[in-house]
Design a protein around this motif. Structure first.
Motif, PDB file in Angstrom:
ATOM      1  N   LEU A  21       0.991  -0.904   0.337  1.00 21.80           N
ATOM      2  CA  LEU A  21      -0.238   0.224  -0.207  1.00 21.80           C
ATOM      3  C   LEU A  21       1.239   0.940   0.005  1.00 21.80           C
ATOM      4  CD1 LEU A  21      -2.654   1.168   0.331  1.00 21.80           C
ATOM      5  CD2 LEU A  21      -2.289   1.161   2.876  1.00 21.80           C
ATOM      6  N   LEU A  22       1.942   1.546   1.140  1.00 16.03           N
ATOM      7  CA  LEU A  22       2.231   2.207   0.715  1.00 16.03           C
ATOM      8  C   LEU A  22       3.254   2.442  -0.039  1.00 16.03           C
ATOM      9  CD1 LEU A  22       3.793   2.319   4.428  1.00 16.03           C
ATOM     10  CD2 LEU A  22       2.289   4.391   3.312  1.00 16.03           C
ATOM     11  N   GLY A  23       3.703   1.042  -0.733  1.00 13.69           N
ATOM     12  CA  GLY A  23       5.036   0.770  -1.835  1.00 13.69           C
ATOM     13  C   GLY A  23       6.063   1.713  -1.368  1.00 13.69           C
ATOM     14  N   VAL A  24       7.033   0.654  -0.556  1.00 14.82           N
ATOM     15  CA  VAL A  24       8.051   0.595  -0.161  1.00 14.82           C
ATOM     16  C   VAL A  24       8.522  -0.704  -0.129  1.00 14.82           C
ATOM     17  CG1 VAL A  24       7.855   2.299   1.723  1.00 14.82           C
ATOM     18  CG2 VAL A  24       7.157   0.092   2.555  1.00 14.82           C
ATOM     19  N   LYS A  25      10.320  -0.584  -0.451  1.00 12.15           N
ATOM     20  CA  LYS A  25      10.691  -2.384  -0.655  1.00 12.15           C
ATOM     21  C   LYS A  25      11.318  -2.080   0.585  1.00 12.15           C
ATOM     22  CE  LYS A  25      12.426  -0.432  -4.389  1.00 12.15           C
ATOM     23  NZ  LYS A  25      11.984   0.369  -4.478  1.00 12.15           N
ATOM     24  N   ASP A  26      12.676  -3.294  -0.029  1.00  8.52           N
ATOM     25  CA  ASP A  26      13.785  -3.075   1.051  1.00  8.52           C
ATOM     26  C   ASP A  26      14.709  -1.951   1.501  1.00  8.52           C
ATOM     27  OD1 ASP A  26      15.948  -4.648   3.099  1.00  8.52           O
ATOM     28  OD2 ASP A  26      17.121  -5.276   1.172  1.00  8.52           O
ATOM     29  N   GLY A  27      14.901  -1.155   2.066  1.00 12.24           N
ATOM     30  CA  GLY A  27      16.051  -0.123   2.366  1.00 12.24           C
ATOM     31  C   GLY A  27      15.480   0.832   1.751  1.00 12.24           C
ATOM     32  N   ASP A  28      14.189   1.560   1.682  1.00 12.48           N
ATOM     33  CA  ASP A  28      13.036   2.674   1.560  1.00 12.48           C
ATOM     34  C   ASP A  28      13.080   2.892   3.409  1.00 12.48           C
ATOM     35  OD1 ASP A  28      13.098   2.292  -1.051  1.00 12.48           O
ATOM     36  OD2 ASP A  28      10.863   1.666  -0.941  1.00 12.48           O
ATOM     37  N   LYS A  29      12.906   4.447   3.056  1.00 12.34           N
ATOM     38  CA  LYS A  29      12.814   4.850   4.200  1.00 12.34           C
ATOM     39  C   LYS A  29      11.035   5.457   4.573  1.00 12.34           C
ATOM     40  CE  LYS A  29      17.198   6.650   5.090  1.00 12.34           C
ATOM     41  NZ  LYS A  29      17.948   8.074   5.453  1.00 12.34           N
ATOM     42  N   VAL A  30      10.224   5.547   6.011  1.00 10.38           N
ATOM     43  CA  VAL A  30       9.330   5.374   6.406  1.00 10.38           C
ATOM     44  C   VAL A  30       9.232   6.705   7.313  1.00 10.38           C
ATOM     45  CG1 VAL A  30       8.159   3.796   5.684  1.00 10.38           C
ATOM     46  CG2 VAL A  30       9.147   3.834   7.992  1.00 10.38           C
ATOM     47  N   LEU A  31       8.669   7.255   7.351  1.00  5.84           N
ATOM     48  CA  LEU A  31       8.391   8.639   7.798  1.00  5.84           C
ATOM     49  C   LEU A  31       7.027   8.345   9.023  1.00  5.84           C
ATOM     50  CD1 LEU A  31       8.679  11.444   7.802  1.00  5.84           C
ATOM     51  CD2 LEU A  31       7.222  12.346   6.690  1.00  5.84           C
ATOM     52  N   PHE A  32       7.071   8.745  10.153  1.00  6.34           N
ATOM     53  CA  PHE A  32       6.267   8.583  10.868  1.00  6.34           C
ATOM     54  C   PHE A  32       5.648  10.404  11.552  1.00  6.34           C
ATOM     55  CE2 PHE A  32       7.921   4.345  12.058  1.00  6.34           C
ATOM     56  CZ  PHE A  32       7.404   3.693  11.474  1.00  6.34           C
ATOM     57  N   VAL A  33       4.205  10.252  11.215  1.00  6.70           N
ATOM     58  CA  VAL A  33       3.310  12.080  11.811  1.00  6.70           C
ATOM     59  C   VAL A  33       2.807  11.134  12.730  1.00  6.70           C
ATOM     60  CG1 VAL A  33       2.547  13.424  10.467  1.00  6.70           C
ATOM     61  CG2 VAL A  33       4.664  12.187   9.154  1.00  6.70           C
ATOM     62  N   GLN A  34       3.093  12.806  13.631  1.00  4.35           N
ATOM     63  CA  GLN A  34       1.728  12.554  14.439  1.00  4.35           C
ATOM     64  C   GLN A  34       0.599  13.427  13.963  1.00  4.35           C
ATOM     65  OE1 GLN A  34       3.224  14.094  18.741  1.00  4.35           O
ATOM     66  NE2 GLN A  34       0.721  13.450  19.724  1.00  4.35           N
ATOM     67  N   GLU A  35      -0.369  13.114  13.855  1.00 10.22           N
ATOM     68  CA  GLU A  35      -1.344  13.796  14.115  1.00 10.22           C
ATOM     69  C   GLU A  35      -2.693  13.202  14.564  1.00 10.22           C
ATOM     70  OE1 GLU A  35      -3.826  12.342  10.126  1.00 10.22           O
ATOM     71  OE2 GLU A  35      -1.556  13.232   9.393  1.00 10.22           O
ATOM     72  N   GLY A  36      -2.084  14.682  15.656  1.00 12.63           N
ATOM     73  CA  GLY A  36      -3.253  14.636  17.501  1.00 12.63           C
ATOM     74  C   GLY A  36      -2.654  13.211  18.088  1.00 12.63           C
ATOM     75  N   ASN A  37      -3.925  12.013  18.284  1.00 14.51           N
ATOM     76  CA  ASN A  37      -3.514  11.265  19.181  1.00 14.51           C
ATOM     77  C   ASN A  37      -2.871  10.164  18.178  1.00 14.51           C
ATOM     78  OD1 ASN A  37      -5.703  10.564  17.978  1.00 14.51           O
ATOM     79  ND2 ASN A  37      -6.736   9.897  20.407  1.00 14.51           N
ATOM     80  N   LYS A  38      -2.919  10.361  17.388  1.00 14.57           N
ATOM     81  CA  LYS A  38      -2.312   9.260  16.407  1.00 14.57           C
ATOM     82  C   LYS A  38      -0.900   9.682  15.197  1.00 14.57           C
ATOM     83  CE  LYS A  38      -7.602   8.613  15.025  1.00 14.57           C
ATOM     84  NZ  LYS A  38      -8.582   8.517  13.254  1.00 14.57           N
ATOM     85  N   VAL A  39      -0.492   7.959  15.356  1.00 21.31           N
ATOM     86  CA  VAL A  39       0.575   8.608  14.393  1.00 21.31           C
ATOM     87  C   VAL A  39       0.235   8.081  13.154  1.00 21.31           C
ATOM     88  CG1 VAL A  39       3.338   7.625  14.295  1.00 21.31           C
ATOM     89  CG2 VAL A  39       2.110   8.332  16.322  1.00 21.31           C
ATOM     90  N   VAL A  40       1.082   8.177  11.457  1.00 21.72           N
ATOM     91  CA  VAL A  40       0.411   7.690  10.800  1.00 21.72           C
ATOM     92  C   VAL A  40       1.577   7.882   9.596  1.00 21.72           C
ATOM     93  CG1 VAL A  40      -0.355   8.964   8.566  1.00 21.72           C
ATOM     94  CG2 VAL A  40      -1.384   9.400  10.409  1.00 21.72           C
ATOM     95  N   MET A  41       2.562   6.029   9.447  1.00 21.18           N
ATOM     96  CA  MET A  41       3.467   5.911   8.597  1.00 21.18           C
ATOM     97  C   MET A  41       3.478   6.457   7.308  1.00 21.18           C
ATOM     98  SD  MET A  41       4.975   2.363   8.518  1.00 21.18           S
ATOM     99  CE  MET A  41       3.586   1.527   7.768  1.00 21.18           C
ATOM    100  N   MET A  42       4.251   7.318   6.655  1.00 22.56           N
ATOM    101  CA  MET A  42       3.889   7.605   4.984  1.00 22.56           C
ATOM    102  C   MET A  42       4.678   7.063   4.648  1.00 22.56           C
ATOM    103  SD  MET A  42       2.638  11.178   5.300  1.00 22.56           S
ATOM    104  CE  MET A  42       3.133  11.981   6.691  1.00 22.56           C
ATOM    105  N   ASN A  43       5.516   6.834   3.054  1.00 25.54           N
ATOM    106  CA  ASN A  43       6.891   6.815   2.485  1.00 25.54           C
ATOM    107  C   ASN A  43       7.476   7.875   2.475  1.00 25.54           C
ATOM    108  OD1 ASN A  43       7.935   6.593  -0.333  1.00 25.54           O
ATOM    109  ND2 ASN A  43       7.164   4.525  -0.756  1.00 25.54           N
TER     110      ASN A  43
END
Length: 86
Positions: A21-43
């Motif tokens: 879904l994120l389009g990530v593979k071995d070696g890629d980096k992901v970003l964690f963003v806080q949105e209120g009381n949730k954390v969203v993970m993004m490519n």
């Protein structure tokens, strides 16, 4: 909804369906963003591209660029100026 277990080192395995879904593979980096009381993970790469698009939004119109050929012409002009030492 997917579930992942945290190891004693704080690591998780991202489920295959989420990686796809994120389009990530071995070696890629992901970003964690806080949105209120949730954390969203993004490519991270996709997020960087989206930020760049937001920053440049409206610039094409301001520069008078109406299509792809206008961009090509502008790049040629800039290259010519740089090669002439300007």
């Amino acid at each position: 909804m997917e579930l992942a277990k945290i190891t004693s080192k704080g690591q998780i395995t991202i489920p295959a369906s989420i990686r796809k879904l994120l389009g990530v593979k071995d070696g890629d980096k992901v970003l964690f963003v806080q949105e209120g009381n949730k954390v969203v993970m993004m490519n991270a790469s996709v997020n960087a591209l989206l930020e760049a698009q937001r920053e440049f939004q409206g610039m094409a119109e301001a520069l008078g660029l109406k299509g792809e050929q206008d961009v090509v012409d502008m790049v040629k002009e800039i290259r010519a100026e740089r090669s002439n030492g300007r």
